[in-house]
Scaffold this active site. Structure first.
Site, PDB file in Angstrom:
ATOM      1  CD  GLU A 142      54.933  64.966   4.624  1.00 61.41           C
ATOM      2  OE1 GLU A 142      54.330  66.039   4.471  1.00 61.41           O
ATOM      3  OE2 GLU A 142      56.007  64.893   5.236  1.00 61.41           O
ATOM      4  N   GLY A 143      49.769  64.288   5.893  1.00 56.19           N
ATOM      5  CA  GLY A 143      48.321  64.328   5.746  1.00 56.19           C
ATOM      6  C   GLY A 143      47.779  62.920   5.668  1.00 56.19           C
TER       7      GLY A 143
END
Length: 592
Positions: A442-443
């Site tokens: 998620e980054g």
């Protein structure tokens, strides 16, 4: 065998003492009738589901993993499917969903607390359900009425699950490079072709259908991120009545063999002319997907908080029982062969670090959930705007600061067990391995730091940061006349002033050298995370100090430990942030 007991008492303190949840929710028309007894009853039932149903499956999932059978078929570990059926039958997927689509309409605040408990119990299992809720939020914001009628009600019920398909073999964070293509069909649908990797819960046997939200390019789309569209691609195509129909041309080509979260299928998904439908506007898919991504980023913070809490509980229990050595001040248990290892200062340092990070993280995560409820439901536009601005600022902090802390906490708790922490039967190694992914997906946390400093702070001239700083200053002003709080408010005031000054310095330096943002981003996020924690810990201490019961005394003791032992990290981080880009960028690339 590891154990887990939901920290309901601390959740009650955060919800009803620190955040005044009853009063806050009373101001939101949708939740005005919701009382404390109802919230506590829901959390108690959620705690039972955590400890009785999914926690016993955690080590099973780690040992057995998922099984790829060929032709795109994947089965989850033993017991996972049955637990998911119980989850659906009990109505848990719909807790915070809109009643118009079959939801129970409870606030995000409640769902947030449930997710912490369920992540503590079994992160890999919850990922099947948690991603579905993120897909729900995306469809609520951008889906057509027809898409909502066919798909949204089944996500809310839990009959169908959801995924997010972004990453491709040649691109991760830089989605502007993605190659998956979508071509229009005559009936208004699209045919999608390409390969996605690292897709959590991409294929499984828990639910009868899986809805994939896929980023792809239309013919002639602009290059880069401005040419990305979002599509809904179901595993099985709905029939005329909206029920499961024929198999779509999206299948798992394989599952990854990975360090942790073995119970969740991380898939390579191949699309071979798969049928999908556009979500939102063409070439504006990234904006739609960000609704899901931001929801997932907050969820990842919950994952690490959950891992850290269960690791702490098991390490603390071990430390109480483990006899090893004698206290430096003399035997604490002279009738026994040795003292509990809790007599040793370094063991206490590790456990208190975990406790301070967990309780601070719980306060931060719960407050951000309350901000989401304000943003969505408050009748005053000014309050909604402030909540939205604060959420934009804090989302990367929740994701990165809590996951950094969660991994460190899990490893410290493993260390408490000594050699036993390295042995699988105690379960501590799984918490360490499962927590490690949360800093990546998620980054990555480096990307979160760039998002915080570059986009959320500097891009608007510090306006979002100023909103948060005003809340901190208001607390300091309100408590200026309480000398018993000086040990907390004085360092908080200094940290706030120093962070404001640092923000201004970086803004000036970045105009001369854009690399200054990238160089300062990670230490800046750590500083901002500590500013959040110091503010919340000072507030919690203000509520607890002067009360002599065990719970409040422990809260004050933990607050003092945080300010004495953990907050000083910022001194190093300030030096790092000011060190600048030259020493990082001077070495030629071919020298690495």
């Amino acid at each position: 065998m590891p154990h887990y007991t939901a920290p309901l008492r601390d959740m009650q303190f955060v919800l009803f003492d620190l955040l005044q949840a009853e009063t806050e929710l009373a101001a939101l028309p949708r939740h005005a009738g919701l009382d404390r007894d109802t919230i506590e009853a829901v959390l108690e039932e959620g705690a039972k589901f955590a400890s009785q149903v999914i926690q016993p499956l955690n080590q099973v999932g780690d040992r057995e993993g998922c099984t790829y059978h060929g032709d795109g078929v994947v089965t989850a570990p033993p017991g996972f499917k049955e637990a998911y059926r119980q989850y659906v039958d009990n109505g848990w997927p719909s807790v915070s969903c809109d009643p118009d689509w079959g939801g129970q309409g409870l606030p995000t605040l409640v769902n947030n607390r449930l997710y912490e408990m369920w992540n503590s119990a079994n992160q890999a299992w919850l990922m099947y359900a948690g991603l579905s809720h993120s897909a729900y939020e995306c469809l609520m914001a951008f889906g057509t009425e027809e898409q909502k009628q066919v798909y949204l009600t089944r996500i809310v019920s839990g009959e169908w699950t959801g995924t997010m398909c972004l990453t491709e073999p040649h691109c991760g964070t830089d989605l502007g490079l993605l190659k998956t293509r979508a071509e229009a069909n005559d009936d208004g649908s699209f045919a999608l072709t390409g390969t996605k990797i690292f897709i959590s819960a991409g294929e499984h046997d828990l639910a009868e259908n899986i809805l994939h939200l896929v980023l792809a390019r239309l013919p002639g789309a602009p290059a880069g991120t401005k040419g990305i569209s979002l599509f809904l691609v179901p595993k099985f195509l709905p029939d005329a009545d909206g029920n499961v129909g024929g198999r779509n041309a999206i299948k798992a080509g394989s599952i990854e063999h990975k360090m942790g979260i073995h119970g969740n299928a991380t898939c390579v998904m191949n699309l071979d002319g798969a049928t999908g439908w556009l979500i939102g506007e063409a070439n504006k898919g990234l904006a739609a997907m960000f609704v899901m991504m931001n929801s997932a980023r907050l969820g990842v913070g919950m994952q690490s908080l959950g891992q850290a809490e269960v690791a702490y509980q098991n390490a603390a229990a071990y430390a109480k029982d483990r006899l090893q050595g004698r206290a430096a001040t003399g035997p604490a248990s002279p009738d026994k062969a040795a003292d509990s290892i809790l007599v040793h200062p370094d063991v206490r340092r590790m456990l208190l670090t975990a406790r301070a990070c967990n309780e601070g993280g719980r306060a931060l995560a719960t407050w951000t959930a309350l901000l989401l409820d304000r943003e969505h439901d408050h009748p005053d536009p000014a309050v909604r705007e402030e909540a939205s601005e604060l959420m934009a600022l804090l989302t990367p902090v929740v994701k990165a600061f809590l996951t950094d802390n969660g991994y460190e906490t899990a490893t410290l708790c493993q260390q408490v067990l000594g050699g036993h922490g390295y042995i699988s039967e105690w379960g501590m190694d799984q918490y360490v391995r499962d927590a490690r992914i949360n800093m990546i997906y998620e980054g990555t946390n480096g990307i979160q730091a760039l998002d915080l400093l570059g986009r959320k702070v500097l891009m608007d001239g510090g306006a979002k940061f100023a909103r948060f700083a005003a809340l901190v200053q208001a607390f300091l002003d309100e408590n200026a006349g309480r000398p018993e709080l000086a040990e907390f408010t004085a360092p908080l005031a200094k940290l706030l002033a120093d962070t404001v000054a640092l923000t201004q310095e970086i803004g000036v330096k970045a105009k001369a050298d854009p690399n200054e943002v990238g160089a300062a981003a990670v230490p800046y996020l750590r500083i901002t995370g500590h500013l959040c924690f110091a503010w919340l810990w000072a507030r919690m201490a203000a509520l607890a100090i002067g009360k002599d019961d065990h719970f409040h005394a422990a809260k004050v003791a933990t607050a003092r430990f945080y300010f004495a032992w953990l907050l000083p990290e910022v001194e190093q981080r300030f030096r790092e942030a000011r060190a600048g880009a030259p020493s990082l960028m001077a070495m030629p690339a071919d020298a690495f």
